[in-house]
Design a protein around this motif. Structure first.
Motif, mmCIF file in Angstrom:
data_model
loop_
_atom_site.group_PDB
_atom_site.id
_atom_site.type_symbol
_atom_site.label_atom_id
_atom_site.label_comp_id
_atom_site.label_asym_id
_atom_site.label_seq_id
_atom_site.Cartn_x
_atom_site.Cartn_y
_atom_site.Cartn_z
ATOM 1 N N MET A 1 -0.476 165.697 -9.208
ATOM 2 C CA MET A 1 0.230 166.213 -10.306
ATOM 3 C C MET A 1 -0.528 166.897 -11.361
ATOM 4 O O MET A 1 -1.443 166.236 -11.613
ATOM 5 C CB MET A 1 1.476 165.604 -10.698
ATOM 6 N N GLU A 2 -0.515 168.023 -11.496
ATOM 7 C CA GLU A 2 -1.133 168.733 -12.596
ATOM 8 C C GLU A 2 -0.887 168.421 -13.924
ATOM 9 O O GLU A 2 0.114 168.319 -14.276
ATOM 10 C CB GLU A 2 -1.246 170.302 -12.453
ATOM 11 N N VAL A 3 -1.933 168.114 -14.910
ATOM 12 C CA VAL A 3 -1.441 167.923 -16.281
ATOM 13 C C VAL A 3 -1.633 169.163 -17.126
ATOM 14 O O VAL A 3 -2.194 170.098 -16.973
ATOM 15 C CB VAL A 3 -2.741 166.687 -16.705
ATOM 16 N N SER A 4 -0.535 169.224 -17.980
ATOM 17 C CA SER A 4 -0.381 170.044 -18.913
ATOM 18 C C SER A 4 -0.806 169.709 -20.340
ATOM 19 O O SER A 4 -0.526 168.318 -20.605
ATOM 20 C CB SER A 4 1.292 170.508 -19.101
ATOM 21 N N ASN A 5 -1.379 170.438 -21.184
ATOM 22 C CA ASN A 5 -1.849 169.820 -22.287
ATOM 23 C C ASN A 5 -0.784 169.778 -23.304
ATOM 24 O O ASN A 5 -0.964 169.479 -24.517
ATOM 25 C CB ASN A 5 -3.000 170.710 -22.890
ATOM 26 N N LYS A 6 0.293 170.092 -22.737
ATOM 27 C CA LYS A 6 1.557 170.130 -23.605
ATOM 28 C C LYS A 6 2.462 168.629 -23.338
ATOM 29 O O LYS A 6 3.525 168.525 -23.967
ATOM 30 C CB LYS A 6 2.362 171.151 -23.794
ATOM 31 N N ASN A 7 1.985 168.019 -22.278
ATOM 32 C CA ASN A 7 2.769 166.773 -21.660
ATOM 33 C C ASN A 7 2.222 165.713 -22.760
ATOM 34 O O ASN A 7 1.055 165.203 -22.750
ATOM 35 C CB ASN A 7 2.425 166.477 -20.429
ATOM 36 N N ILE A 8 3.119 165.023 -23.361
ATOM 37 C CA ILE A 8 2.914 164.097 -24.489
ATOM 38 C C ILE A 8 4.058 162.702 -23.949
ATOM 39 O O ILE A 8 5.092 162.896 -23.677
ATOM 40 C CB ILE A 8 3.262 164.346 -25.667
ATOM 41 N N LEU A 9 3.230 161.552 -23.925
ATOM 42 C CA LEU A 9 3.971 160.192 -23.709
ATOM 43 C C LEU A 9 4.079 159.385 -25.024
ATOM 44 O O LEU A 9 3.156 159.302 -25.556
ATOM 45 C CB LEU A 9 3.592 159.518 -22.622
ATOM 46 N N VAL A 10 5.298 159.146 -25.324
ATOM 47 C CA VAL A 10 5.599 158.264 -26.532
ATOM 48 C C VAL A 10 5.960 157.023 -26.280
ATOM 49 O O VAL A 10 6.822 157.022 -25.584
ATOM 50 C CB VAL A 10 6.514 159.218 -27.660
ATOM 51 N N ILE A 11 5.381 155.817 -26.626
ATOM 52 C CA ILE A 11 5.697 154.476 -26.382
ATOM 53 C C ILE A 11 5.991 153.878 -27.553
ATOM 54 O O ILE A 11 5.247 153.667 -28.400
ATOM 55 C CB ILE A 11 4.555 153.963 -25.465
ATOM 56 N N ASP A 12 7.385 153.228 -27.760
ATOM 57 C CA ASP A 12 7.675 152.617 -28.961
ATOM 58 C C ASP A 12 8.821 151.722 -28.680
ATOM 59 O O ASP A 12 9.682 152.202 -27.948
ATOM 60 C CB ASP A 12 7.755 153.185 -30.231
ATOM 61 N N ASP A 13 8.959 150.492 -29.211
ATOM 62 C CA ASP A 13 10.135 149.573 -28.937
ATOM 63 C C ASP A 13 11.293 150.011 -29.955
ATOM 64 O O ASP A 13 12.385 149.445 -29.754
ATOM 65 C CB ASP A 13 10.016 147.969 -28.978
ATOM 66 N N ASN A 14 11.063 150.985 -30.740
ATOM 67 C CA ASN A 14 11.982 151.098 -31.882
ATOM 68 C C ASN A 14 12.658 152.562 -31.636
ATOM 69 O O ASN A 14 11.957 153.720 -31.581
ATOM 70 C CB ASN A 14 11.391 151.390 -33.170
ATOM 71 N N PRO A 15 13.980 152.759 -31.248
ATOM 72 C CA PRO A 15 14.486 153.843 -30.643
ATOM 73 C C PRO A 15 14.435 155.098 -31.578
ATOM 74 O O PRO A 15 14.381 156.185 -31.347
ATOM 75 C CB PRO A 15 16.019 153.395 -30.247
ATOM 76 N N VAL A 16 14.505 154.673 -33.085
ATOM 77 C CA VAL A 16 14.541 155.641 -34.063
ATOM 78 C C VAL A 16 13.361 156.328 -34.008
ATOM 79 O O VAL A 16 13.143 157.658 -34.131
ATOM 80 C CB VAL A 16 15.018 154.885 -35.331
ATOM 81 N N VAL A 17 12.183 155.452 -33.722
ATOM 82 C CA VAL A 17 10.692 156.133 -33.934
ATOM 83 C C VAL A 17 10.837 156.979 -32.742
ATOM 84 O O VAL A 17 10.032 158.113 -32.725
ATOM 85 C CB VAL A 17 9.754 154.980 -33.905
ATOM 86 N N LEU A 18 11.183 156.646 -31.594
ATOM 87 C CA LEU A 18 10.932 157.575 -30.441
ATOM 88 C C LEU A 18 11.959 158.683 -30.590
ATOM 89 O O LEU A 18 11.168 159.764 -30.202
ATOM 90 C CB LEU A 18 11.653 156.597 -29.101
ATOM 91 N N GLU A 19 12.798 158.669 -31.041
ATOM 92 C CA GLU A 19 13.755 160.055 -31.292
ATOM 93 C C GLU A 19 12.999 160.902 -32.227
ATOM 94 O O GLU A 19 12.934 161.908 -32.375
ATOM 95 C CB GLU A 19 15.180 159.451 -31.825
ATOM 96 N N ILE A 20 12.839 160.389 -33.500
ATOM 97 C CA ILE A 20 12.024 161.113 -34.371
ATOM 98 C C ILE A 20 10.690 161.917 -33.757
ATOM 99 O O ILE A 20 10.478 163.188 -34.012
ATOM 100 C CB ILE A 20 11.652 160.405 -35.736
ATOM 101 N N LEU A 21 9.944 161.007 -33.087
ATOM 102 C CA LEU A 21 8.700 161.733 -32.666
ATOM 103 C C LEU A 21 9.132 162.775 -31.437
ATOM 104 O O LEU A 21 8.352 163.843 -31.296
ATOM 105 C CB LEU A 21 7.896 160.650 -32.069
ATOM 106 N N LYS A 22 10.064 162.140 -30.772
ATOM 107 C CA LYS A 22 10.515 163.221 -29.435
ATOM 108 C C LYS A 22 10.913 164.566 -30.193
ATOM 109 O O LYS A 22 10.498 165.743 -29.893
ATOM 110 C CB LYS A 22 11.547 162.796 -28.644
ATOM 111 N N ASP A 23 11.726 164.742 -31.334
ATOM 112 C CA ASP A 23 12.306 165.784 -31.999
ATOM 113 C C ASP A 23 11.081 166.814 -32.635
ATOM 114 O O ASP A 23 11.006 167.677 -32.352
ATOM 115 C CB ASP A 23 13.376 165.554 -32.881
ATOM 116 N N CYS A 24 10.278 165.737 -33.324
ATOM 117 C CA CYS A 24 9.098 166.677 -34.050
ATOM 118 C C CYS A 24 8.349 167.364 -33.161
ATOM 119 O O CYS A 24 7.797 168.423 -33.017
ATOM 120 C CB CYS A 24 8.479 165.956 -34.887
ATOM 121 N N LEU A 25 7.931 166.606 -31.886
ATOM 122 C CA LEU A 25 6.937 167.127 -31.118
ATOM 123 C C LEU A 25 7.767 168.266 -30.113
ATOM 124 O O LEU A 25 6.919 169.132 -29.879
ATOM 125 C CB LEU A 25 6.708 165.795 -29.856
ATOM 126 N N ASN A 26 8.793 168.312 -29.832
ATOM 127 C CA ASN A 26 9.686 169.246 -29.043
ATOM 128 C C ASN A 26 9.908 170.592 -29.889
ATOM 129 O O ASN A 26 9.382 171.652 -29.383
ATOM 130 C CB ASN A 26 11.100 168.769 -28.793
#
Length: 125
Positions: free
Chosen positions: A1-26
């Motif tokens: 599978m080809e990697v895109s330089n726009k693919n980001i994996l966010v790992i955190d056990d706090n769902p609020v942190v996950l959602e904030i980072l996902k929103d701002c990165l999107n």
């Protein structure tokens, strides 16, 4: 599978942190996958090859330092940002230790979206 330089994996056990980072990165045009811990993240990367990983240090199941080590084995070129609010544990600076384990950059919690985007942009140029 080809990697895109726009693919980001966010790992955190706090769902609020996950959602904030996902929103701002999107909003910055990144494609984001999230995981609650390192174990879930390892399973995710079978179908999603990240250019960048943002990982918390203190998590259940597979903590951040082990996650960094595993991701380095799977993807030696991936850029990794370690994040944590628990700077010291057992007398060690968790963010400095994360660099020893292979993190390219660190960001202390609490952080702004700009803090994370700035570090990510520097690493993915």
């Amino acid at each position: 599978m080809e990697v895109s330089n726009k693919n980001i994996l966010v790992i955190d056990d706090n769902p609020v942190v996950l959602e904030i980072l996902k929103d701002c990165l999107n909003k910055e045009g990144y494609t984001v996958k999230t995981a609650d811990d390192g174990l879930e993240a390892v399973n995710l990367v079978e179908d999603f090859v990240p250019a960048g990983i943002i990982t918390d240090i203190v998590m259940p199941n597979m903590e951040g330092l082990e996650t960094i080590t595993k991701m380095r084995q799977l993807f030696p070129e991936v850029k990794i940002i370690a994040i944590t609010g628990k700077i010291y544990s057992s007398g060690f600076d968790n963010l400095e230790t994360a660099k020893v384990f292979g993190a390219d950059a660190t960001v202390r919690k609490p952080f702004s979206c700009k803090d994370v985007i700035d570090e990510l942009d520097k690493l993915l140029i």
